[in-house]
Design a protein around this motif. Structure first.
Motif, PDB file in Angstrom:
ATOM      1  N   LEU A  15       0.605  -0.608   0.407  1.00  0.00           N
ATOM      2  CA  LEU A  15      -0.091  -0.057  -0.023  1.00  0.00           C
ATOM      3  C   LEU A  15       0.925   1.669  -0.059  1.00  0.00           C
ATOM      4  O   LEU A  15       0.249   2.283  -0.227  1.00  0.00           O
ATOM      5  N   ALA A  16       2.370   1.296   0.263  1.00  0.00           N
ATOM      6  CA  ALA A  16       2.973   2.531   0.129  1.00  0.00           C
ATOM      7  C   ALA A  16       2.535   3.006  -1.034  1.00  0.00           C
ATOM      8  O   ALA A  16       3.570   4.159  -1.348  1.00  0.00           O
ATOM      9  N   ILE A  17       2.165   2.257  -1.781  1.00  0.00           N
ATOM     10  CA  ILE A  17       2.686   4.015  -3.504  1.00  0.00           C
ATOM     11  C   ILE A  17       1.940   4.086  -3.550  1.00  0.00           C
ATOM     12  O   ILE A  17       1.730   4.830  -3.885  1.00  0.00           O
ATOM     13  N   ALA A 127      -7.568  -4.062  -5.101  1.00  0.00           N
ATOM     14  CA  ALA A 127      -7.677  -4.508  -3.751  1.00  0.00           C
ATOM     15  C   ALA A 127      -7.213  -5.670  -3.494  1.00  0.00           C
ATOM     16  O   ALA A 127      -6.065  -6.064  -3.287  1.00  0.00           O
ATOM     17  N   ALA A 128      -7.958  -6.741  -4.711  1.00  0.00           N
ATOM     18  CA  ALA A 128      -6.767  -7.935  -4.766  1.00  0.00           C
ATOM     19  C   ALA A 128      -4.980  -8.344  -5.872  1.00  0.00           C
ATOM     20  O   ALA A 128      -4.565  -8.935  -4.703  1.00  0.00           O
ATOM     21  N   LEU A 129      -5.009  -6.556  -6.330  1.00  0.00           N
ATOM     22  CA  LEU A 129      -3.679  -6.810  -6.726  1.00  0.00           C
ATOM     23  C   LEU A 129      -2.482  -6.921  -5.453  1.00  0.00           C
ATOM     24  O   LEU A 129      -1.595  -7.308  -5.302  1.00  0.00           O
ATOM     25  N   VAL A 130      -2.926  -5.199  -4.577  1.00  0.00           N
ATOM     26  CA  VAL A 130      -2.080  -5.078  -3.272  1.00  0.00           C
ATOM     27  C   VAL A 130      -2.534  -6.855  -3.147  1.00  0.00           C
ATOM     28  O   VAL A 130      -1.300  -7.159  -1.409  1.00  0.00           O
ATOM     29  N   LEU A 131      -3.192  -7.188  -2.476  1.00  0.00           N
ATOM     30  CA  LEU A 131      -3.060  -8.388  -1.294  1.00  0.00           C
ATOM     31  C   LEU A 131      -2.965  -9.767  -1.773  1.00  0.00           C
ATOM     32  O   LEU A 131      -1.843 -10.069  -1.095  1.00  0.00           O
ATOM     33  N   LEU A 132      -2.494  -9.900  -3.430  1.00  0.00           N
ATOM     34  CA  LEU A 132      -1.826 -11.222  -4.034  1.00  0.00           C
ATOM     35  C   LEU A 132      -0.682 -11.448  -3.565  1.00  0.00           C
ATOM     36  O   LEU A 132       0.541 -11.416  -4.185  1.00  0.00           O
ATOM     37  N   ASP A 138       5.292 -12.456   0.538  1.00  0.00           N
ATOM     38  CA  ASP A 138       5.410 -13.221   2.240  1.00  0.00           C
ATOM     39  C   ASP A 138       5.943 -14.423   2.734  1.00  0.00           C
ATOM     40  O   ASP A 138       6.229 -15.215   3.127  1.00  0.00           O
ATOM     41  N   ALA A 139       5.529 -15.138   1.282  1.00  0.00           N
ATOM     42  CA  ALA A 139       5.360 -16.671   0.917  1.00  0.00           C
ATOM     43  C   ALA A 139       7.057 -16.732   0.085  1.00  0.00           C
ATOM     44  O   ALA A 139       6.979 -17.869  -0.021  1.00  0.00           O
ATOM     45  N   GLY A 140       8.156 -15.801   0.195  1.00  0.00           N
ATOM     46  CA  GLY A 140       8.610 -16.089  -1.021  1.00  0.00           C
ATOM     47  C   GLY A 140       8.667 -16.581  -2.005  1.00  0.00           C
ATOM     48  O   GLY A 140       9.365 -17.225  -2.796  1.00  0.00           O
ATOM     49  N   ALA A 141       7.243 -15.701  -2.621  1.00  0.00           N
ATOM     50  CA  ALA A 141       6.962 -16.617  -4.277  1.00  0.00           C
ATOM     51  C   ALA A 141       6.805 -15.520  -5.187  1.00  0.00           C
ATOM     52  O   ALA A 141       6.945 -13.691  -4.597  1.00  0.00           O
ATOM     53  N   SER A 142       7.226 -16.005  -6.385  1.00  0.00           N
ATOM     54  CA  SER A 142       7.495 -14.482  -7.253  1.00  0.00           C
ATOM     55  C   SER A 142       6.499 -14.005  -7.721  1.00  0.00           C
ATOM     56  O   SER A 142       4.928 -14.874  -7.554  1.00  0.00           O
ATOM     57  N   GLU A 158       5.822  -6.339 -11.811  1.00  0.00           N
ATOM     58  CA  GLU A 158       5.901  -5.906 -10.204  1.00  0.00           C
ATOM     59  C   GLU A 158       4.692  -4.841 -10.144  1.00  0.00           C
ATOM     60  O   GLU A 158       4.048  -4.426 -10.946  1.00  0.00           O
ATOM     61  N   VAL A 159       4.324  -4.708  -9.098  1.00  0.00           N
ATOM     62  CA  VAL A 159       3.434  -3.209  -8.337  1.00  0.00           C
ATOM     63  C   VAL A 159       4.311  -1.926  -8.044  1.00  0.00           C
ATOM     64  O   VAL A 159       4.226  -2.156  -6.913  1.00  0.00           O
ATOM     65  N   THR A 160       4.009  -1.473  -9.202  1.00  0.00           N
ATOM     66  CA  THR A 160       4.161  -0.004  -8.714  1.00  0.00           C
ATOM     67  C   THR A 160       2.860   1.134  -9.288  1.00  0.00           C
ATOM     68  O   THR A 160       2.342   0.459  -9.747  1.00  0.00           O
TER      69      THR A 160
END
Length: 613
Positions: A15-17, A127-132, A138-142, A158-160
């Protein structure tokens, strides 16, 4: 990183973006959606037991062969203390670390950009983009995302801010099909196979670990239920979104989360407030701005003012050659080609006097004058022609209400078919009824046309608030009078939306008041500032004044928290006006440009160069 409430801490990195006010509203949707999606699962270790992975630290439990050497020394030197610590679970043991692989090394989210997902469902998409994205991190996955209707099957990893705007900008007129599912399945299998080969080639003595990782990819589909059915074999899990039709909770969407091995869960998800949701979908980062355009033939008179239409979607100006310039303007800064202005030249020797719109925002009415006679024209839908007109004669023997020199437009307030109010340059409130013009009130400081009535403030001591409405049959004028919110006269007044008014009590002090309850707040301006309106978009700070600063280059909001600059002009501002119907400010400059600033979008939605033919 922005400061967020503790409840949103798990998604603070993603959410920092966003700006803080957007992050707070979107974070609430993310938090609720996370309860449906659940945590990312972990795969069971191969062989049925965890693989050791070195030392993990020191703890108070464990086998005695992993007891610290210092505690063994304690057993030899002070056995009673050793027994006490053993009974109290105070002995220290070396802990072993275990390798716990993720369920999938890659998470892919595919979004439905079809016609069913325009508007409110796009909030859930963000919201789904941020959540997923955070869930995969957190799980170490790309993590990567794409759009189902994309023929190239391009993935964004990337999510920017740029990728969020790209997602919002993706729209399609068609719904996802089985062909889209087959194309994406082939693309994902090819991408997974290539990634597995790279990992296998890079691993010393690698056998099959890379292939197994590729097979465990997690694919999400976010879209309409029809898209979920068409692409059922593509995604292992899906988030189905559709506009909520519940009249008890209109500002929301229906969300259903389902997938292999997971029981379907459904909820009606409330959306952020309307103004925040609109900004979130149109310009979440406030980077959009209107594209400069050229308006040929729309040059205005140097002293022309600006009149907002009651619909909050068009402006009226006094043209350079005596024509009425009707300027529709967009509601979003992302509109590339705004509507073209329309010109209307009054017939014969008639000259412009005023303009306004009827109740319901359906018709534009133009007031013209020729000597002592007044004429009201009903304009065509686009404002380029007069459909019909009516003449009105003055019922008094004094000078005519308008002259040929003045190039400022009065606000015309139609209340019924042949019952209209307006204020002339002398501050007289005129009533056009039947076929005559009469003076209703002298020394009127401000007038505004609301949904079903007209409000005026007088310069009496104390100021009087006059409300004009029509009888049920529309034939008679009803007047309601109330004393102003303060004692003593006032030097000026402006009216704003939702019953707001500002009265000038001294050269540098204004009383901002709500007409319903009379409670006011004192606001001071600087010498040289011009007050053009009053608004209530300050949140907890309360209402404030809209001013043009003394340098004539900035439009600012002045309230309890001080001055906030909304927009800076490229040239000195010639005239500015604030809308009563909507959250907009318009201004012309000495360089011959017209700009409209949206308070809701915090951006310019129109920038036009007014040029002569």
């Amino acid at each position: 990183m922005i400061a967020l409430p503790r409840a949103l801490a798990p998604w603070s990195a993603a959410l920092a973006i966003f700006p803080r006010e957007i992050a707070l509203s979107l974070g609430g949707v993310v938090e609720k959606l996370s309860l449906l999606v659940g945590p990312r699962p972990r795969a069971a270790p191969e062989g049925g037991a965890d693989d050791p992975d070195g030392l993990g630290g020191i703890g108070r439990r464990g086998a005695y062969e992993r007891l610290l050497a210092t505690d063994w020394a304690l057993a030899e030197e002070v056995p009673d203390e050793f027994l006490r610590r053993a009974a109290a679970a105070e002995l220290l043991f070396v802990e072993r670390a275990h390798r716990s692989p993720a369920a999938a090394r890659r998470c892919v989210a595919l979004f439905d950009a079809g016609c069913d997902q325009l508007g409110a469902p796009r909030v859930v998409h963000l919201a789904a983009l941020v959540l997923l994205a955070q869930r995969a991190r957190d799980a170490g996955a790309s993590f990567a995302w794409g759009v189902l209707q994309d023929e190239a099957c391009a993935l964004v990893e990337e999510v920017t801010a740029a990728s969020v705007l790209a997602l919002l900008g993706r729209r399609s007129a068609r719904r996802p099909s089985e062909g889209d599912a087959r194309r994406w399945r082939s693309a994902l299998e090819a991408a997974g196979g290539a990634g597995a080969a790279r990992r296998a080639g890079g691993a010393a003595g690698g056998t099959g670990a890379g292939a197994g990782s590729a097979a465990a990819a997690e694919t999400w589909l976010i879209g309409a239920p029809a898209a979920a059915r068409a692409c059922a074999e593509l995604a292992s899990r899906r988030i189905e979104v559709e506009d909520g039709l519940d009249p008890r909770a209109p500002a929301g969407v229906a969300v259903r989360v389902a997938g292999a091995g997971v029981a379907p869960r459904e909820v009606h998800l409330a959306l952020p407030p309307a103004d925040v949701a609109v900004r979130l979908l149109r310009d979440p980062f406030q980077v959009a701005t209107a594209v400069p355009t050229r308006a040929a033939g729309a040059a205005v008179a140097p002293a022309s003012n600006i009149v907002f239409g009651q619909d909050g979607r068009r402006l009226f100006l006094y043209g350079e050659r005596g024509a009425l310039v009707t300027f529709p303007f967009p509601q979003s800064p992302r509109v590339v080609t705004p509507p073209k202005p329309r010109l209307f030249c009054p017939p014969g020797n008639q000259r412009l006097a005023g303009v306004g719109q009827t109740q319901g925002h359906r018709k534009t009415m133009l007031l013209t004058h020729d000597g002592g006679a007044l004429f009201v024209h009903e304009m065509s839908k686009r404002g380029g022609a007069s459909v019909r007109s009516a003449a009105f004669a003055s019922a008094w023997g004094g000078p005519p209400p308008f002259n040929d020199v003045d190039t400022k437009l009065a606000l015309l307030c139609p209340l019924a078919e042949r019952l209209l109010l307006c204020c002339d340059p002398r501050g007289r409130l005129l009533c056009l009824a039947g076929s005559q013009v009469n003076v209703l009130q002298e020394r009127v400081l401000a007038i505004a046309h609301r949904a079903s009535d007209v409000v005026a403030i007088t310069a009496d001591d104390p100021p009087r608030l006059l409300t004009f409405a029509t009888s049920p049959d529309g034939a008679a004028l009803k007047v309601k009078e109330a004393s102003g919110p303060r004692r003593g006269g006032c030097e000026g007044a402006v009216l704003g939306p939702t019953g707001l008014a500002a009265l000038q009590t001294s050269p540098l002090e204004w009383a901002v008041t709500r007409l319903q309850d009379g409670a006011d707040r004192r606001v001071s301006v600087r010498e040289g500032d011009e007050v053009i309106g009053v608004d209530d978009h300050g949140g907890a700070a309360g209402p404030g004044l809209i001013v043009v600063d003394r340098t004539r280059t900035r439009v600012e909001r002045v309230g309890a928290a001080g001055a906030e600059t909304w927009v800076t002009a490229d040239a000195p501002i010639a005239h500015a006006s604030a809308s009563v119907a909507g959250p907009q400010v318009a201004f012309t400059t000495a360089a011959g440009t017209l700009s409209v600033y949206s308070i809701a979008a915090r951006a310019l939605v129109l920038r036009a160069a007014l040029e002569a033919r």
